[in-house]
Design an enzyme around this catalytic site. Structure first.
Site, PDB file in Angstrom:
ATOM      1  N   CYS A  17       0.827  -1.203   0.000  1.00  0.00           N
ATOM      2  CA  CYS A  17       0.000   0.000   0.000  1.00  0.00           C
ATOM      3  C   CYS A  17       0.861   1.253   0.000  1.00  0.00           C
ATOM      4  O   CYS A  17       0.346   2.351  -0.207  1.00  0.00           O
ATOM      5  CB  CYS A  17      -0.929   0.016   1.201  1.00  0.00           C
ATOM      6  SG  CYS A  17      -2.320  -1.095   1.020  1.00  0.00           S
ATOM      7  N   LYS A  20       0.566   3.389  -3.033  1.00  0.00           N
ATOM      8  CA  LYS A  20      -0.643   4.176  -3.242  1.00  0.00           C
ATOM      9  C   LYS A  20      -0.299   5.630  -3.573  1.00  0.00           C
ATOM     10  O   LYS A  20       0.622   6.203  -2.989  1.00  0.00           O
ATOM     11  CB  LYS A  20      -1.435   4.146  -1.922  1.00  0.00           C
ATOM     12  CG  LYS A  20      -2.924   4.107  -2.075  1.00  0.00           C
ATOM     13  CD  LYS A  20      -3.554   3.735  -0.739  1.00  0.00           C
ATOM     14  CE  LYS A  20      -4.937   4.338  -0.671  1.00  0.00           C
ATOM     15  NZ  LYS A  20      -5.769   3.767   0.357  1.00  0.00           N
ATOM     16  N   SER A  48     -14.247   9.676  -0.094  1.00  0.00           N
ATOM     17  CA  SER A  48     -12.993   9.050   0.354  1.00  0.00           C
ATOM     18  C   SER A  48     -13.245   7.963   1.404  1.00  0.00           C
ATOM     19  O   SER A  48     -12.617   7.930   2.447  1.00  0.00           O
ATOM     20  CB  SER A  48     -11.965  10.079   0.833  1.00  0.00           C
ATOM     21  OG  SER A  48     -12.378  10.755   1.982  1.00  0.00           O
ATOM     22  N   ASP A  49     -14.149   7.079   1.106  1.00  0.00           N
ATOM     23  CA  ASP A  49     -14.403   5.931   1.967  1.00  0.00           C
ATOM     24  C   ASP A  49     -13.689   4.711   1.404  1.00  0.00           C
ATOM     25  O   ASP A  49     -12.987   4.799   0.397  1.00  0.00           O
ATOM     26  CB  ASP A  49     -15.913   5.703   2.118  1.00  0.00           C
ATOM     27  CG  ASP A  49     -16.260   5.287   3.544  1.00  0.00           C
ATOM     28  OD1 ASP A  49     -15.604   4.379   4.068  1.00  0.00           O
ATOM     29  OD2 ASP A  49     -17.186   5.883   4.127  1.00  0.00           O
ATOM     30  N   ASP A  50     -13.871   3.563   2.042  1.00  0.00           N
ATOM     31  CA  ASP A  50     -13.104   2.386   1.651  1.00  0.00           C
ATOM     32  C   ASP A  50     -13.645   1.693   0.412  1.00  0.00           C
ATOM     33  O   ASP A  50     -12.911   1.040  -0.320  1.00  0.00           O
ATOM     34  CB  ASP A  50     -13.092   1.386   2.815  1.00  0.00           C
ATOM     35  CG  ASP A  50     -12.365   1.960   4.010  1.00  0.00           C
ATOM     36  OD1 ASP A  50     -11.164   2.226   3.869  1.00  0.00           O
ATOM     37  OD2 ASP A  50     -12.999   2.176   5.048  1.00  0.00           O
ATOM     38  N   ASP A  67      -8.248  -3.224  -5.191  1.00  0.00           N
ATOM     39  CA  ASP A  67      -6.943  -2.918  -4.624  1.00  0.00           C
ATOM     40  C   ASP A  67      -5.905  -3.847  -5.230  1.00  0.00           C
ATOM     41  O   ASP A  67      -6.136  -5.050  -5.298  1.00  0.00           O
ATOM     42  CB  ASP A  67      -6.970  -3.157  -3.102  1.00  0.00           C
ATOM     43  CG  ASP A  67      -6.806  -1.878  -2.320  1.00  0.00           C
ATOM     44  OD1 ASP A  67      -5.824  -1.167  -2.570  1.00  0.00           O
ATOM     45  OD2 ASP A  67      -7.666  -1.607  -1.462  1.00  0.00           O
ATOM     46  N   ASP A  90     -11.445  -3.814   2.581  1.00  0.00           N
ATOM     47  CA  ASP A  90     -12.284  -2.631   2.355  1.00  0.00           C
ATOM     48  C   ASP A  90     -13.771  -2.959   2.451  1.00  0.00           C
ATOM     49  O   ASP A  90     -14.576  -2.107   2.809  1.00  0.00           O
ATOM     50  CB  ASP A  90     -11.960  -1.989   1.000  1.00  0.00           C
ATOM     51  CG  ASP A  90     -10.722  -1.107   1.071  1.00  0.00           C
ATOM     52  OD1 ASP A  90     -10.480  -0.497   2.131  1.00  0.00           O
ATOM     53  OD2 ASP A  90     -10.005  -1.034   0.063  1.00  0.00           O
ATOM     54  N   GLY A 137     -11.022 -12.868 -13.749  1.00  0.00           N
ATOM     55  CA  GLY A 137     -10.005 -11.845 -13.527  1.00  0.00           C
ATOM     56  C   GLY A 137      -9.397 -11.380 -14.827  1.00  0.00           C
ATOM     57  O   GLY A 137      -9.902 -11.687 -15.918  1.00  0.00           O
ATOM     58  N   ASP A 225     -10.507   0.910   7.375  1.00  0.00           N
ATOM     59  CA  ASP A 225      -9.298   0.122   7.604  1.00  0.00           C
ATOM     60  C   ASP A 225      -8.089   1.030   7.389  1.00  0.00           C
ATOM     61  O   ASP A 225      -8.123   1.961   6.589  1.00  0.00           O
ATOM     62  CB  ASP A 225      -9.253  -1.146   6.726  1.00  0.00           C
ATOM     63  CG  ASP A 225      -9.266  -0.874   5.236  1.00  0.00           C
ATOM     64  OD1 ASP A 225      -9.639   0.250   4.825  1.00  0.00           O
ATOM     65  OD2 ASP A 225      -8.914  -1.787   4.482  1.00  0.00           O
TER      66      ASP A 225
HETATM   67 CO    CO Z   1      -9.543   0.943   2.973  1.00  0.00          CO
HETATM   68 CO    CO Z   2      -8.378   0.203  -0.528  1.00  0.00          CO
HETATM   69 CO    CO Z   3     -15.946   2.487   5.622  1.00  0.00          CO
END
Ligand code: CO
Ligand code: CO
Ligand code: CO
Length: 346
Positions: A17, A20, A48-50, A67, A90, A137, A225
């Site tokens: 991460c 990112k 800007s949430d998961d 992700d 997430d 995938g 998270d």
């Molecule tokens: Co997240």
């Molecule tokens: Co994420």
């Molecule tokens: Co959340």
């Protein structure tokens, strides 16, 4: 067939991460793009949430997230597990249950087939552990390996947890130790003790499922998270989104063994500096030592859930978490916003 020795992390420019794009940069990149509204879109990218959440009916909503990142471990099986646990997280952070997953993979031409197979096996193992399925995938050739998942899950719309519902008086619980960014950075330079790296790996492969399953039984007002933006970056998003401020008891935050020593030596990932410059102006560092602050900005891969819990339920949930998630910590409280800084370290 003998597997050719590949040091996966040596092929990656930045780990997990930590790769990112910084939160500030991301906001800039999205500026001016027209956002289309839909009354059933309960959570979209402007929050800007998961994950995004789309209401299908009064008792069913779809949770979607994606992700993927370059190797954070040399062992392909381990990397696959970590990337999958991180992507699934997430959905857990929204209070949801992951159900359908799609592999996203980039592989260098010369990556041994055995290694690619083991990477995928790691992903499948975690997804099955989560009670979800991989249904397909997409893979491309690339110089640097990358792996992750697009995950679809379900949640009851009235049970959905965002990062913007924290209320003054809430207790902050957090479910994993901090330091995966520092330790994986040190590992690339062969500077981290092997027991510490093993613990970092165990932390990153652990699903947030048990924490989520416990959390949804109680009055949790907000959850996110902690990943690439670090505890303070994600904490800041929660504070801003909820219109509150957070007080964090830095002595109560657990660090992975070895992380403090490395941070004191200045062995820090680039993402730490990005996170610091993003969030610093909203953080009152109080008496917290520099190395401790640095760790609170350390980008986490597959980090724990940060929950803002109704004070009436906090003790019971904390007790239940300690049984199923022994690394759970009680790290602070939510306060009414007084203007100015959003996070106070003590
Ligand atoms: Co997240
Ligand atoms: Co994420
Ligand atoms: Co959340």
């Amino acid at each position: 067939m003998a597997e050719k020795e590949v040091k996966l992390t040596k092929l990656a420019k930045c780990a997990g991460c930590g790769a990112k794009v910084g939160a500030g940069t991301l906001a800039q990149l999205l500026e001016g793009i027209q956002v289309r509204r839909d009354p059933n879109l309960l959570v979209g990218f402007d929050r800007s949430d998961d994950a995004s959440v789309y209401k299908i009916s009064d008792d069913l909503a779809l949770v979607q997230t994606v992700d993927f990142f370059p190797p954070i471990a040399d062992d392909p099986y381990l990397f696959g597990q970590i990337a999958a646990a991180n992507a699934l997280s997430d959905v857990y952070a929204m209070g949801g249950e992951p159900k359908l997953c799609l592999n996203i993979m980039a592989v260098p031409k010369d990556m041994p087939p055995e290694a690619v197979h083991n990477l995928l096996r790691g992903g499948y193992d975690k997804v099955y552990e989560a009670g979800a399925l991989i249904t397909g995938g997409h893979s491309i050739l690339d110089e640097e390996p990358k792996y992750g998942l697009a995950v679809t899950g379900f949640v009851r719309p009235d049970k959905m947890l965002t990062n913007s519902g924290a209320k003054p008086g809430d207790v902050l619980l957090f479910t994993k130790p901090i330091g995966t960014g520092v330790l994986t950075t040190a590992a690339k330079a062969d500077m981290a003790p092997s027991e510490s790296i093993a613990l970092a790996h165990r932390t990153m492969t652990a699903l947030n499922k048990a924490a989520r399953d416990a959390m949804v039984k109680y009055r949790v007002h907000a959850c996110t998270d902690v990943t690439g933006f670090g505890l303070l970056g994600h904490g800041l998003e929660m504070a801003q989104g909820s219109g509150v401020e957070l007080e964090i008891d830095t002595g109560a935050v657990d660090f992975l063994p070895g992380a403090a020593e490395l941070a004191k030596m200045g062995i820090l990932p680039e993402g730490m500096y990005r996170n610091r410059s993003f969030a610093e102006s909203s953080v009152d560092s109080g008496p917290a030592e520099l190395w401790r602050q640095d760790l609170l900005y350390d980008p986490q891969t597959s980090g724990g859930l940060l929950m803002a819990v109704d004070p009436a339920d906090a003790e019971t949930l904390y007790g239940e978490l300690q049984d199923c998630v022994p690394s759970a910590q009680r790290i602070g409280t939510v306060r009414e916003y007084r203007g100015g800084k959003r996070i106070f370290l003590k």
